[in-house]
Enzyme design. Structure first.
Site, mmCIF file in Angstrom:
data_model
loop_
_atom_site.group_PDB
_atom_site.id
_atom_site.type_symbol
_atom_site.label_atom_id
_atom_site.label_comp_id
_atom_site.label_asym_id
_atom_site.label_seq_id
_atom_site.Cartn_x
_atom_site.Cartn_y
_atom_site.Cartn_z
ATOM 1 C CG PHE A 114 46.697 13.966 18.401
ATOM 2 C CD1 PHE A 114 47.813 14.729 18.644
ATOM 3 C CD2 PHE A 114 45.470 14.613 18.241
ATOM 4 C CE1 PHE A 114 47.722 16.116 18.730
ATOM 5 C CE2 PHE A 114 45.375 15.988 18.322
ATOM 6 C CZ PHE A 114 46.495 16.743 18.568
ATOM 7 C CD GLN A 227 35.901 17.179 20.629
ATOM 8 O OE1 GLN A 227 36.584 17.868 19.890
ATOM 9 N NE2 GLN A 227 35.889 15.862 20.559
ATOM 10 C CG HIS A 229 40.076 20.604 23.764
ATOM 11 N ND1 HIS A 229 41.104 20.504 24.673
ATOM 12 C CD2 HIS A 229 40.598 20.239 22.574
ATOM 13 C CE1 HIS A 229 42.205 20.097 24.038
ATOM 14 N NE2 HIS A 229 41.913 19.924 22.763
ATOM 15 C CG LEU A 239 42.840 24.460 22.097
ATOM 16 C CD1 LEU A 239 42.021 23.400 22.799
ATOM 17 C CD2 LEU A 239 42.658 24.343 20.593
ATOM 18 C CD GLU A 242 43.723 15.093 21.765
ATOM 19 O OE1 GLU A 242 42.630 15.636 21.957
ATOM 20 O OE2 GLU A 242 43.840 14.054 21.117
ATOM 21 N NE ARG A 273 40.447 16.673 21.207
ATOM 22 C CZ ARG A 273 40.644 17.483 20.180
ATOM 23 N NH1 ARG A 273 39.613 18.048 19.576
ATOM 24 N NH2 ARG A 273 41.862 17.726 19.754
ATOM 25 C CG HIS A 337 37.602 22.298 20.993
ATOM 26 N ND1 HIS A 337 38.397 23.404 20.763
ATOM 27 C CD2 HIS A 337 38.142 21.301 20.255
ATOM 28 C CE1 HIS A 337 39.381 23.065 19.934
ATOM 29 N NE2 HIS A 337 39.234 21.801 19.598
ATOM 30 N NE ARG A 380 36.890 17.881 15.846
ATOM 31 C CZ ARG A 380 38.097 18.231 16.291
ATOM 32 N NH1 ARG A 380 39.171 17.515 15.993
ATOM 33 N NH2 ARG A 380 38.240 19.290 17.074
#
Lengths: 567, 320
Positions: A114, A227, A229, A239, A242, A273, A337, A380
C-alpha cells in the site's frame, strides 16, 4: 437517572468498536446514528488495514516511521507509536470477531502493498475491507444486544457545568425531539467531505460531530489538512481504491508515460497520497492530461486478478463510466477524500486537557475521522484510517466507561430540549425568501474545491473564506420549505449545512494561518516546509462572536526528528 | 436528455393518507442514474420527497427501491438503461415492507429476519492466541455472501415472502450460509437444524427473483440451495422438501425421467395416510382429465436411461 452510562454518537467502525468495548467493560452503552449502522461511511474504505506483524523485516517501528513521514512530521509521535503497537492485536481481534481476511498459502492472514509503506503490511478482504469489517462489527453489536438509536439526528450536545451529559436529537421517523442523557459521550460521527464538491464521501459526511463539539467549546486541530485521493473516477468522483496501485497499477499521462518516475523515483505510484495527487494535478495543468484527467492502468495485472482482487472497482468503472478496466485505462483525477484534522483529543481520546493547553467539555470523547489525535498529521497513509477507527474506538469505549463510573448521577435540565424545540420551530417559521439549502451547499463545495484543494494560496483561501462568510450570513435566513415531521430531510439537510459551514470556516482559517507547505497543505505562495516556525498544530476554538479564535499547539516528537521527505 | 419520473408518494401526515403517483419532468445529463435524478427533484422541485441514500456508489445499501416494477439500487441504475429518452420511469418503494413515507420503508421486518439466524460467529472452544488457520479458498468462498450490503432488494421482490411472512427470506438465509460455510464457526449443526424447520430453506420456491434483483451478485437462492445440500447431509432427509429432492433424483436416476405421481407421494411421505387422502380429490380430478401419469411400477424407462444413471453414479463417486 441518566439514560445510559455511555452514549456513542455515530455507528461506523469507530463508534461500534467503542460501543463493544464499553459493553465489554460493563457499561450500559447505546449508539446513536442518523443512519442505520451498516450504512455508515466506513463501508467505503476499500483497500485494507495496516499492521506490522508479517515478514521478518517489518516492525512496529517501521510502521511508526512510515506514518510519521507520511504525516510530513505533523503527527504526534506518542499517539502514532501507540496506534502502531496496538495494530497487530486489533487485527487478531477483528479476525476473531469473524472478519474473513484474505489468507496466505498456510491459511494465515495475508497482506498486500500500500502507499507510503516500506513493507506489505495491509490486511484486506478483496477490495471491500471496510464493508467486511463494518458488517462483522454490527454482527457483534447484535450479539451483545447494544441499544441502537437508528436514524436519530443529533442537534445539540448537552453541556452543564463543563461536563457533557448527553444529546438532544431528532427521531427522524417521527420528527420528534428527544433528550438522551449519559454520563459520558463518545463522538464517532466521521468527517466533513461534503463541504467539498465533488468528494468521494457519502452524502452523510457533513461534519456533524466536529461542529457539535466545536460549538460545545471543544478545540479543533489542523482543520486545513484535507486529503485529496489520487484516484477518483472522472464524472461522478467515485473512489477507485489505492488497492489498484497496491496490486501494481500504473498511472499514465496523455503520452502514455508512467509520470510518477519524475516525482517519486523510489515509490512511484505508491508514494504518499499528497505527493501522488500533486503529481497528477501538475501533469494535468501542464497539458499532459485528457479532459482534466490522467489514467489508471491495470491491464497488465490480468483479467483474473482484476475480477477477484479488484472486483468492486472493476464493477464501479463499468457501471459509472462504462469502462472495462481489463481492456482500457480509466480516466481518474484527485478528489476530496478525507480530513486529517478534527476534534482535538489526547491518545486516551479525551477532548479536554486536564492541564488546560486546549479546551473541551469533560466527559466528551472522540475517535475516528471526527477526531484529531493526531496520528495522520499533514497526510494520512492509506489503510491507516481503518486502523485508527478500531484502535481509538476501543480506547474511547473503555475510557468513557471508566469516566462514567466515576460520575455521580446528576439530573439534567429539560431546558436543552425546550431550546432545541424552539429553534426548530423558528426554522419552520422562516418566510420562504427563495433561498435553497442545496444551492448554498453547492456554492460552499465549489469554493472549497477551487481554493482548498491540492494547490492553495493566500488569495484563493481568502476568497473561499469570504464565500463561506457570505453563506453563513445567508444561512441565518435560509428557510425550511417542507414542514412535515416524518422523515423530513429538508430539515436535516438544513442543519447539516450549518455544521458544514462551521467546518469550512475553520478549514479556511487553518489554511490561512499555516504559512508554509506541509503534507496536503501545499501553498503556491510558500512552497517550503518551515520546521522552525510551523512544526506545530493549528488550533481553532469558537469565539464569543461565533468566529473561530485561532492558535497553535506543539507537535509531540519522540524519536523521529523531521527530515526531508523523499519517496 | 429529458427524464420523466413517475414517483410514488405517500404522506402519513396528510389528513387522509393514501399513496399516489406524481410526475416530474426534468432535464438531466446523459450519464445520470435514477438516484441522481431523484436528488435533482428533491433539490430543485420538491424538498418534501423522502428517500434514503448516502454513498452513491452501491456500497451502503440505502437506496433500494422499485424501478419499473423491479427492486434495484437507484444509484446503480442508469436512467438510460431503464427507459428510452422521454419514456416514463416508475419509481416506487420496495415491496413486502411497510411504507413510512414516499420511498422510505420500515426495515424492521428485514432486520428481524437477519437477527433470527443468530448472525454472528459462534466459534467452538476457546479463541486461539493468534488468528484461526483457514484456507484462502474457504475465505474466498465467503466473500460473495459477505458482499451483501443489506439493501433489502431481495426481500422486496421475494415471491415466497409475499405469501408467507414467516419465511426467513433470501437475505437472512444468505447470511446464515455465511456462518454455516465458515470453517471457524462451531454452531453449524445447530444452525442447519433450525434452517430445516418451517420458514427455513425449504420454503424458497426457487423463483430466481432474488438472484435477478441482487445488485451485488450475492445470488441468495444459490446460497439457499447450498444450504439445502448441507441440511440433507448433516441433519438428514426429514422434511417434504428434502424428500422431494431425493425422490426427484431417485426417479431420474432409475428411469431417465421424472415420475411425477411418486414425487408427490414421496414428498408427503408414503405412509402419511391423512395427507395423501387429503390429496385424493386432486388426484381424481387429474385422473378424470387424463393427465395422471402412471406411477411406479408402470413408470417406464426412457431410452438411454442407463446413460443418465451413469451420470448419477459418477457424481456420487466424485462426491466421495
Amino acid at each position: 437517572m441518566a439514560d445510559h452510562d455511555v452514549l456513542v454518537v455515530g455507528a461506523g467502525l469507530a463508534g461500534m468498536r467503542a460501543a463493544i468495548a464499553a459493553h465489554r467493560a460493563g457499561a450500559n452503552v447505546a449508539m446513536m446514528s442518523k443512519v442505520h449502522p451498516v450504512r455508515s461511511h466506513s463501508n467505503a474504505a476499500q483497500g485494507g488495514i495496516n499492521a506490522a506483524m508479517r515478514g521478518a523485516e517489518d516492525s512496529v517501528d517501521s510502521h511508526v516511521y512510515d506514518t510519521v513521514k507520511g504525516s510530513d512530521y505533523l503527527g504526534d509521535q506518542d499517539a502514532i507509536e501507540f496506534m502502531c503497537a496496538e495494530a497487530p492485536q486489533e487485527i487478531i481481534n477483528l479476525e476473531h470477531m469473524g472478519v474473513i481476511f484474505n489468507r496466505d498459502e498456510e491459511g494465515r492472514l495475508g497482506t498486500r502493498a500500500f502507499g507510503g509503506a516500506s513493507y506489505a503490511r495491509t490486511f484486506f478482504v478483496a477490495d471491500i475491507t471496510g464493508q467486511a469489517i463494518l458488517h462483522v462489527m454490527y454482527e457483534q453489536i447484535l450479539k451483545a444486544g447494544v441499544r441502537s438509536y437508528e436514524e436519530w439526528f443529533v442537534t445539540d450536545l448537552i453541556v452543564e457545568d463543563g461536563e457533557c451529559r448527553g444529546v438532544v436529537a431528532i427521531e427522524m421517523l417521527t420528527g420528534k425531539l428527544h433528550q438522551v442523557t449519559a454520563k459520558a459521550v463518545v463522538l464517532a460521527s466521521g468527517g466533513v467531505g461534503r463541504a467539498f464538491e465533488p468528494s468521494t464521501n457519502a452524502l452523510i459526511c457533513t461534519g456533524d460531530g466536529i461542529a457539535l463539539a466545536y460549538r460545545a467549546g471543544a478545540t479543533l486541530l489542523d482543520m486545513e489538512m484535507v486529503q485529496y485521493h489520487p484516484t477518483t473516477l472522472a464524472g461522478n468522483g467515485i473512489l477507485l481504491s489505492e488497492a489498484a496501485r497496491g496490486e501494481g497499477a500504473y498511472l499514465l499521462n496523455s503520452k502514455g508515460e508512467r509520470f510518477m518516475d519524475g516525482y517519486a523515483p523510489n515509490m512511484r505510484e505508491l508514494a504518499s497520497r499528497d505527493v501522488v495527487s500533486r503529481a497528477e494535478a501538475t501533469e494535468i495543468e501542464e497539458g499532459r492530461g485528457v479532459d482534466g484527467c490522467v489514467f489508471l492502468d491495470v491491464r497488465h495485472l490480468g483479467a483474473e486478478a482484476i475480477r477477484t482482487k479488484l472486483k468492486y472497482i472493476y464493477e464501479a468503472a463499468l457501471d459509472y463510466a462504462g469502462i472495462d478496466m481489463i481492456t482500457e485505462p480509466v480516466p481518474i483525477r484527485p478528489g476530496q477524500h478525507y480530513i486529517m484534522g478534527g476534534v482535538k483529543t489526547d491518545p486516551q481520546t479525551r477532548t479536554w486537557d486536564p492541564d488546560g493547553a486546549w479546551s473541551g467539555p469533560r466527559g466528551l470523547f472522540a475517535a475516528g475521522e471526527v477526531a484529531c489525535v493526531s496520528v495522520h498529521g499533514g497526510n494520512r497513509l492509506g489503510a491507516n484510517s481503518l486502523l485508527e477507527t478500531v484502535v481509538f474506538g476501543k480506547v474511547a469505549g473503555e475510557m468513557a466507561t471508566a469516566h462514567a463510573k466515576e460520575q455521580p448521577d446528576t439530573p439534567v435540565s429539560g431546558a436543552h430540549l425546550a431550546d432545541a424545540e424552539a429553534r426548530i420551530k423558528a426554522l419552520f417559521g422562516r418566510p420562504d425568501n427563495g433561498e435553497r439549502t442545496a444551492k448554498l451547499r453547492l456554492d460552499m463545495g465549489n469554493a472549497m474545491n477551487e481554493h482548498l484543494a491540492v494547490f492553495r494560496d493566500e488569495d484563493g483561501m481568502q476568497s473561499a473564506l469570504g464565500t463561506v462568510h457570505g453563506l453563513q450570513e445567508r444561512y441565518t435566513e435560509l428557510p425550511v420549505v417542507h414542514k412535515g415531521g416524518v422523515y423530513n430531510t429538508d430539515l436535516i439537510f438544513h442543519l447539516e449545512l450549518g455544521y458544514m459551514l462551521d467546518c469550512a470556516e475553520t478549514i479556511c482559517e487553518g489554511g490561512l494561518l499555516r504559512k508554509e507547505s506541509r503534507g496536503a497543505h501545499y501553498r503556491r505562495d510558500m512552497t517550503e516546509r518551515d520546521d522552525t516556525a510551523w512544526l506545530k498544530h493549528t488550533m481553532a476554538n469558537v469565539g464569543e462572536d461565533g468566529r473561530p479564535v485561532m492558535g497553535s499547539l506543539p507537535v509531540t516528537v519522540t524519536k523521529w526528528e523531521p527530515q526531508k521527505r523523499v519517496y | 436528455m429529458q427524464a420523466n419520473l413517475r414517483v410514488s408518494r405517500y404522506d402519513p401526515e396528510a389528513p387522509e393518507p393514501s399513496a399516489r403517483m406524481q410526475d416530474y419532468q426534468i432535464e438531466v445529463p446523459e450519464h445520470f442514474t435514477v438516484l441522481d435524478a431523484l436528488i435533482q427533484v428533491r433539490e430543485e422541485e420538491d424538498p418534501s420527497l423522502a428517500m434514503r441514500c448516502s454513498c452513491r456508489a452501491s456500497i451502503c445499501g440505502s437506496c433500494a427501491m422499485r424501478v419499473n416494477g423491479q427492486a434495484r439500487l437507484a444509484c446503480k441504475t442508469r436512467l438510460s438503461a431503464v427507459a428510452a429518452e422521454g419514456e416514463p420511469v416508475t419509481i416506487e418503494p420496495m415491496g413486502n415492507q411497510r411504507v413510512v413515507k414516499d420511498l422510505v420503508v420500515d426495515l424492521g421486518l428485514f432486520w428481524n429476519k437477519i437477527r433470527a439466524v443468530e448472525p454472528y460467529l459462534q466459534p467452538a472452544g476457546d479463541e486461539p492466541e493468534e488468528e484461526y488457520i483457514a484456507s484462502d479458498e474457504s475465505m474466498q468462498n465467503l466473500i460473495t455472501p459477505m458482499g451483501c450490503i443489506m439493501c433489502g432488494a431481495c426481500v422486496s421482490d421475494c415471491t415466497a415472502l409475499e405469501v408467507d411472512e414467516n419465511f426467513l427470506g433470501p437475505a437472512a438465509l444468505a447470511k446464515a450460509y455465511r456462518f454455516v460455510a465458515d470453517p471457524r464457526d462451531g454452531a453449524s449443526h445447530e444452525r442447519l437444524q433450525t434452517l430445516n424447520e418451517y420458514g427455513g430453506v425449504w420454503d424458497c420456491t426457487r423463483c430466481y427473483m432474488c438472484v435477478e434483483v441482487c445488485p451485488v451478485g450475492v445470488a441468495p437462492m444459490d446460497r439457499i440451495m447450498e444450504l439445502r445440500d448441507s441440511v440433507m447431509n448433516e441433519v438428514g432427509v426429514t422434511t417434504p422438501g428434502a424428500r422431494h429432492v431425493e425422490s426427484f433424483a431417485r426417479s431420474v436416476a432409475r428411469s431417465g425421467w421424472l415420475d411425477e405421481t411418486m414425487l408427490a407421494v414421496d414428498s408427503w411421505g408414503r405412509f402419511n395416510i391423512p395427507k395423501l387422502l387429503s390429496q385424493a380429490p386432486l388426484g381424481l380430478r387429474v385422473l378424470v382429465r387424463g393427465k395422471l401419469p402412471l406411477p411406479w411400477p408402470f413408470h417406464h424407462k426412457r431410452a438411454g436411461a442407463e446413460f443418465v444413471g451413469r451420470i448419477f453414479k459418477r457424481w456420487e463417486s466424485r462426491k466421495q
